[in-house]
Scaffold this active site. Structure first.
Site, PDB file in Angstrom:
ATOM      1  N   ASP A  44       0.836  -1.203   0.000  1.00  0.00           N
ATOM      2  CA  ASP A  44       0.000   0.000   0.000  1.00  0.00           C
ATOM      3  C   ASP A  44       0.872   1.256   0.000  1.00  0.00           C
ATOM      4  O   ASP A  44       0.363   2.375  -0.081  1.00  0.00           O
ATOM      5  CB  ASP A  44      -1.024  -0.015   1.149  1.00  0.00           C
ATOM      6  CG  ASP A  44      -0.382  -0.106   2.513  1.00  0.00           C
ATOM      7  OD1 ASP A  44       0.856  -0.159   2.592  1.00  0.00           O
ATOM      8  OD2 ASP A  44      -1.130  -0.115   3.517  1.00  0.00           O
ATOM      9  N   SER A  45       2.201   1.071   0.029  1.00  0.00           N
ATOM     10  CA  SER A  45       3.114   2.197  -0.204  1.00  0.00           C
ATOM     11  C   SER A  45       2.907   2.755  -1.611  1.00  0.00           C
ATOM     12  O   SER A  45       3.448   3.817  -1.941  1.00  0.00           O
ATOM     13  CB  SER A  45       4.577   1.773  -0.005  1.00  0.00           C
ATOM     14  OG  SER A  45       4.862   0.604  -0.738  1.00  0.00           O
ATOM     15  N   ASP A  83      -1.133  -6.303  -0.603  1.00  0.00           N
ATOM     16  CA  ASP A  83      -1.308  -5.681   0.712  1.00  0.00           C
ATOM     17  C   ASP A  83      -2.790  -5.376   0.933  1.00  0.00           C
ATOM     18  O   ASP A  83      -3.445  -4.797   0.060  1.00  0.00           O
ATOM     19  CB  ASP A  83      -0.520  -4.353   0.718  1.00  0.00           C
ATOM     20  CG  ASP A  83       0.250  -4.146   1.992  1.00  0.00           C
ATOM     21  OD1 ASP A  83       0.104  -4.949   2.922  1.00  0.00           O
ATOM     22  OD2 ASP A  83       1.023  -3.162   2.043  1.00  0.00           O
ATOM     23  N   GLU A 115      -1.557  -5.781   8.493  1.00  0.00           N
ATOM     24  CA  GLU A 115      -0.807  -5.204   9.617  1.00  0.00           C
ATOM     25  C   GLU A 115      -1.479  -5.522  10.949  1.00  0.00           C
ATOM     26  O   GLU A 115      -2.711  -5.508  11.032  1.00  0.00           O
ATOM     27  CB  GLU A 115      -0.721  -3.679   9.451  1.00  0.00           C
ATOM     28  CG  GLU A 115       0.038  -3.253   8.214  1.00  0.00           C
ATOM     29  CD  GLU A 115       0.141  -1.724   8.076  1.00  0.00           C
ATOM     30  OE1 GLU A 115      -0.314  -0.995   8.991  1.00  0.00           O
ATOM     31  OE2 GLU A 115       0.680  -1.279   7.053  1.00  0.00           O
ATOM     32  N   GLU A 182       8.930  -4.329  10.688  1.00  0.00           N
ATOM     33  CA  GLU A 182       9.306  -3.002  10.179  1.00  0.00           C
ATOM     34  C   GLU A 182       9.786  -2.103  11.319  1.00  0.00           C
ATOM     35  O   GLU A 182       9.107  -1.940  12.343  1.00  0.00           O
ATOM     36  CB  GLU A 182       8.101  -2.353   9.465  1.00  0.00           C
ATOM     37  CG  GLU A 182       8.457  -0.965   8.920  1.00  0.00           C
ATOM     38  CD  GLU A 182       7.497  -0.415   7.874  1.00  0.00           C
ATOM     39  OE1 GLU A 182       6.555  -1.129   7.469  1.00  0.00           O
ATOM     40  OE2 GLU A 182       7.715   0.742   7.465  1.00  0.00           O
TER      41      GLU A 182
HETATM   42  O1  KIV Z   1       3.494  -1.144   1.629  1.00  0.00           O
HETATM   43  C1  KIV Z   1       4.673  -1.493   1.740  1.00  0.00           C
HETATM   44  O2  KIV Z   1       5.542  -1.172   0.919  1.00  0.00           O
HETATM   45  C2  KIV Z   1       5.034  -2.299   2.904  1.00  0.00           C
HETATM   46  C3  KIV Z   1       6.484  -2.560   3.139  1.00  0.00           C
HETATM   47  C4  KIV Z   1       7.116  -1.376   3.728  1.00  0.00           C
HETATM   48  C5  KIV Z   1       6.704  -3.774   3.943  1.00  0.00           C
HETATM   49  O3  KIV Z   1       4.182  -2.691   3.642  1.00  0.00           O
END
Ligand code: KIV
Length: 280
Positions: A44-45, A83, A115, A182
């Site tokens: 979700d980044s 994610d 998460e 993380e």
């Molecule tokens: O969304 C993402 O890129 C992540 C990583 C930082 C593990 O969850």
């Protein structure tokens, strides 16, 4: 054949380190697979890296589904982890199971990541029971940023370190096949890694994890204003891309692009007939 969760477990048992990277589109996914990475996270980044948000919170199920489809189309051998975005698994268990299922049936992912520690283990078990492999994620959990009060190292006190260790064990017991750690101290990551039989994948959590995950844009220097300490920059693509596009702009302005090799010809007879017609 795509990498399986069983093969990931075997990698931990053999002591073979697991590289993982994010990708959000077809082209990036192809590059990542060509470079030999077999574990890809559609994180979700993408909220910050692709959509220009200032956090992961506005990212939707449709965003992740659409980007996961593109990553799956760009790969053949990689295990693609989708994610679960903010509020797609915490409001109610039924919705969580349906959303997780959608990541596999509609988006084509091989597993999902979500998460949280002990607060989500009930939901994790139900998703796993429904046949969807789950990767956990503890430590700094960006979807809880407003609760955590910022992007800081987690688990520095004895109490918070114990909480994280208990979260990791509870997640393993609930059926996750791996856990992202993380932004936690390396030695704590080492203890958690030793304690678990499933792989740990670190980001900003030192070298004692079973694998490492990094954000595509951080490794390649695509967002130069954002430079987290834990990300090693392997290229400055921002510079190279801006230079290439400004060279193109200059060539267009100076009429040196396109040249004859970059253009297509027409038969002389057709051309002359057309010229006659248009000059009448
Ligand atoms: O969304 C993402 O890129 C992540 C990583 C930082 C593990 O969850």
């Amino acid at each position: 054949m795509r990498l399986t969760i069983q093969e990931l477990g075997e990698m931990k048992r053999r002591g073979e380190s697991i590289p993982m990277i994010t990708a959000y589109d077809y082209t990036a996914a192809r590059l990542v697979e060509r470079a030999g990475v077999r574990l890809i996270l559609v994180g979700d980044s993408l909220g910050q890296c692709i959509l220009g948000y200032d956090s992961t919170i506005p990212v939707t199920m449709d965003d992740i589904v659409s980007h996961t489809k593109a990553v799956v189309r760009g790969t053949k051998e990689s295990h693609v982890v989708a994610d679960m975005p903010f509020m797609s698994y915490k409001a109610d268990v039924r919705g969580a199971v349906q959303n997780a299922g959608r990541m596999l049936s509609e988006a084509g992912a091989q597993s999902v990541k979500l998460e949280g520690g002990r607060k989500v283990t009930g939901t994790v078990s139900r998703i796993v029971d429904a046949g969807v492999p789950v990767m956990g994620h503890i430590g700094l959990t960006p979807q809880s940023i407003h609760q955590l009060g910022g992007y800081s190292i987690q688990g520095k006190t004895l109490e918070s370190a114990r909480e994280l260790l208990n979260d990791a064990v509870a997640l393993q017991n609930s059926g996750v096949y791996a856990i992202v750690l993380e932004l936690i101290p390396s030695k704590l990551a080492g203890i958690i890694t030793q304690r678990l039989s499933i792989p740990t994948i670190g980001i900003g959590s030192g070298a004692e994890c079973d694998g490492q995950v990094q954000v595509f844009h951080d490794l390649l220097g695509l967002l130069p204003d954002f430079r987290p300490r834990h990300a090693r920059r392997y290229a400055d693509l921002d510079e190279s891309i801006v230079k290439a596009i400004s060279d193109y702009t200059k060539d267009v302005k100076e009429s040196s692009f396109p040249d004859a090799n970059e253009s297509y010809s027409i038969d002389k007879i057709v051309y002359e007939a057309l010229l006659d017609e248009t000059t009448i």
